[in-house]
Motif scaffolding. Structure first.
Motif, PDB file in Angstrom:
ATOM      1  N   VAL A  36       0.888  -1.371  -0.004  1.00  0.00           N
ATOM      2  CA  VAL A  36       0.009  -0.107   0.260  1.00  0.00           C
ATOM      3  C   VAL A  36       0.935   1.267   0.039  1.00  0.00           C
ATOM      4  O   VAL A  36       0.510   2.179  -0.702  1.00  0.00           O
ATOM      5  N   GLU A  37       1.838   1.294   0.748  1.00  0.00           N
ATOM      6  CA  GLU A  37       2.974   2.377   0.680  1.00  0.00           C
ATOM      7  C   GLU A  37       3.497   2.476  -0.671  1.00  0.00           C
ATOM      8  O   GLU A  37       3.842   3.832  -0.951  1.00  0.00           O
ATOM      9  N   ILE A  38       3.744   1.605  -1.100  1.00  0.00           N
ATOM     10  CA  ILE A  38       4.419   1.808  -2.259  1.00  0.00           C
ATOM     11  C   ILE A  38       3.609   2.392  -3.535  1.00  0.00           C
ATOM     12  O   ILE A  38       3.985   3.284  -4.202  1.00  0.00           O
ATOM     13  N   GLY A  39       2.255   2.018  -3.120  1.00  0.00           N
ATOM     14  CA  GLY A  39       1.294   2.342  -4.153  1.00  0.00           C
ATOM     15  C   GLY A  39       0.963   3.552  -4.021  1.00  0.00           C
ATOM     16  O   GLY A  39       0.970   4.647  -4.858  1.00  0.00           O
ATOM     17  N   TYR A  40       1.204   4.162  -2.642  1.00  0.00           N
ATOM     18  CA  TYR A  40       0.776   5.689  -2.381  1.00  0.00           C
ATOM     19  C   TYR A  40       1.891   6.455  -2.839  1.00  0.00           C
ATOM     20  O   TYR A  40       1.721   7.445  -3.411  1.00  0.00           O
ATOM     21  N   ALA A  41       3.168   5.896  -2.553  1.00  0.00           N
ATOM     22  CA  ALA A  41       4.246   6.725  -3.200  1.00  0.00           C
ATOM     23  C   ALA A  41       4.173   7.074  -4.577  1.00  0.00           C
ATOM     24  O   ALA A  41       4.520   7.940  -5.073  1.00  0.00           O
ATOM     25  N   LEU A  42       3.845   5.903  -5.387  1.00  0.00           N
ATOM     26  CA  LEU A  42       4.032   6.092  -6.863  1.00  0.00           C
ATOM     27  C   LEU A  42       2.647   7.001  -7.268  1.00  0.00           C
ATOM     28  O   LEU A  42       3.202   7.795  -8.083  1.00  0.00           O
ATOM     29  N   CYS A  43       1.702   6.840  -6.691  1.00  0.00           N
ATOM     30  CA  CYS A  43       0.648   7.638  -7.186  1.00  0.00           C
ATOM     31  C   CYS A  43       0.466   9.025  -6.878  1.00  0.00           C
ATOM     32  O   CYS A  43       0.738   9.996  -7.599  1.00  0.00           O
ATOM     33  N   SER A  44       1.038   9.467  -5.619  1.00  0.00           N
ATOM     34  CA  SER A  44       1.185  10.739  -5.095  1.00  0.00           C
ATOM     35  C   SER A  44       2.491  11.303  -5.970  1.00  0.00           C
ATOM     36  O   SER A  44       2.456  12.537  -6.315  1.00  0.00           O
ATOM     37  N   ALA A  45       3.408  10.629  -6.237  1.00  0.00           N
ATOM     38  CA  ALA A  45       4.460  11.171  -7.242  1.00  0.00           C
ATOM     39  C   ALA A  45       4.133  11.353  -8.682  1.00  0.00           C
ATOM     40  O   ALA A  45       4.700  12.333  -9.000  1.00  0.00           O
ATOM     41  N   VAL A  46       3.340  10.561  -9.109  1.00  0.00           N
ATOM     42  CA  VAL A  46       2.909  10.770 -10.387  1.00  0.00           C
ATOM     43  C   VAL A  46       2.035  12.044 -10.628  1.00  0.00           C
ATOM     44  O   VAL A  46       2.104  12.926 -11.363  1.00  0.00           O
ATOM     45  N   PHE A  47       0.989  12.380  -9.469  1.00  0.00           N
ATOM     46  CA  PHE A  47       0.225  13.458  -9.400  1.00  0.00           C
ATOM     47  C   PHE A  47       1.359  14.572  -9.362  1.00  0.00           C
ATOM     48  O   PHE A  47       1.142  15.792 -10.030  1.00  0.00           O
TER      49      PHE A  47
END
Length: 107
Positions: free
Chosen positions: A25-36
């Motif tokens: 979940v944390e990896i997904g959050y990191a990637l999504c927030s970074a893409v945004f």
């Protein structure tokens, strides 16, 4: 193994699975927030290249600058989120024992 020992083993498995789920979940959050973040920064920097009638050199500079800044901020965001998660969850405590019940990998 008695029931108590079997129950402890199941608890460790659940804890291990919960930890893997939290990391995912944390990896997904990191990637999504970074893409945004990267997309917003790219849009802010490169947007004027398409919104206004600028020379080709100015358009190229703005697009290249936006892409570069977006990529740098993407990387910084992913690293900072994952480092914070590791610090908060004790992942930097050192190596785990090599055998269950041992306190030192060399014992």
């Amino acid at each position: 193994m008695d029931n108590y020992g079997a129950h402890l083993g199941q608890g460790r498995a659940r804890d291990s699975q919960a930890r893997r789920d939290a990391v995912t979940v944390e990896i997904g959050y990191a990637l999504c927030s970074a893409v945004f973040l990267a997309a917003v920064v790219f849009g802010v920097v490169a947007g004027p290249a398409w919104a206004f009638d600028l020379s080709d050199a100015a358009q190229g500079t703005l697009v290249a600058s936006g892409a570069t800044l977006g990529a740098v901020l993407f990387t910084v965001r992913v690293v900072s989120v994952l480092n914070r998660f590791a610090r908060e969850n004790g992942a930097a405590d050192g190596p785990q024992p090599s055998q269950p019940g041992r306190t030192n990998p060399d014992s």
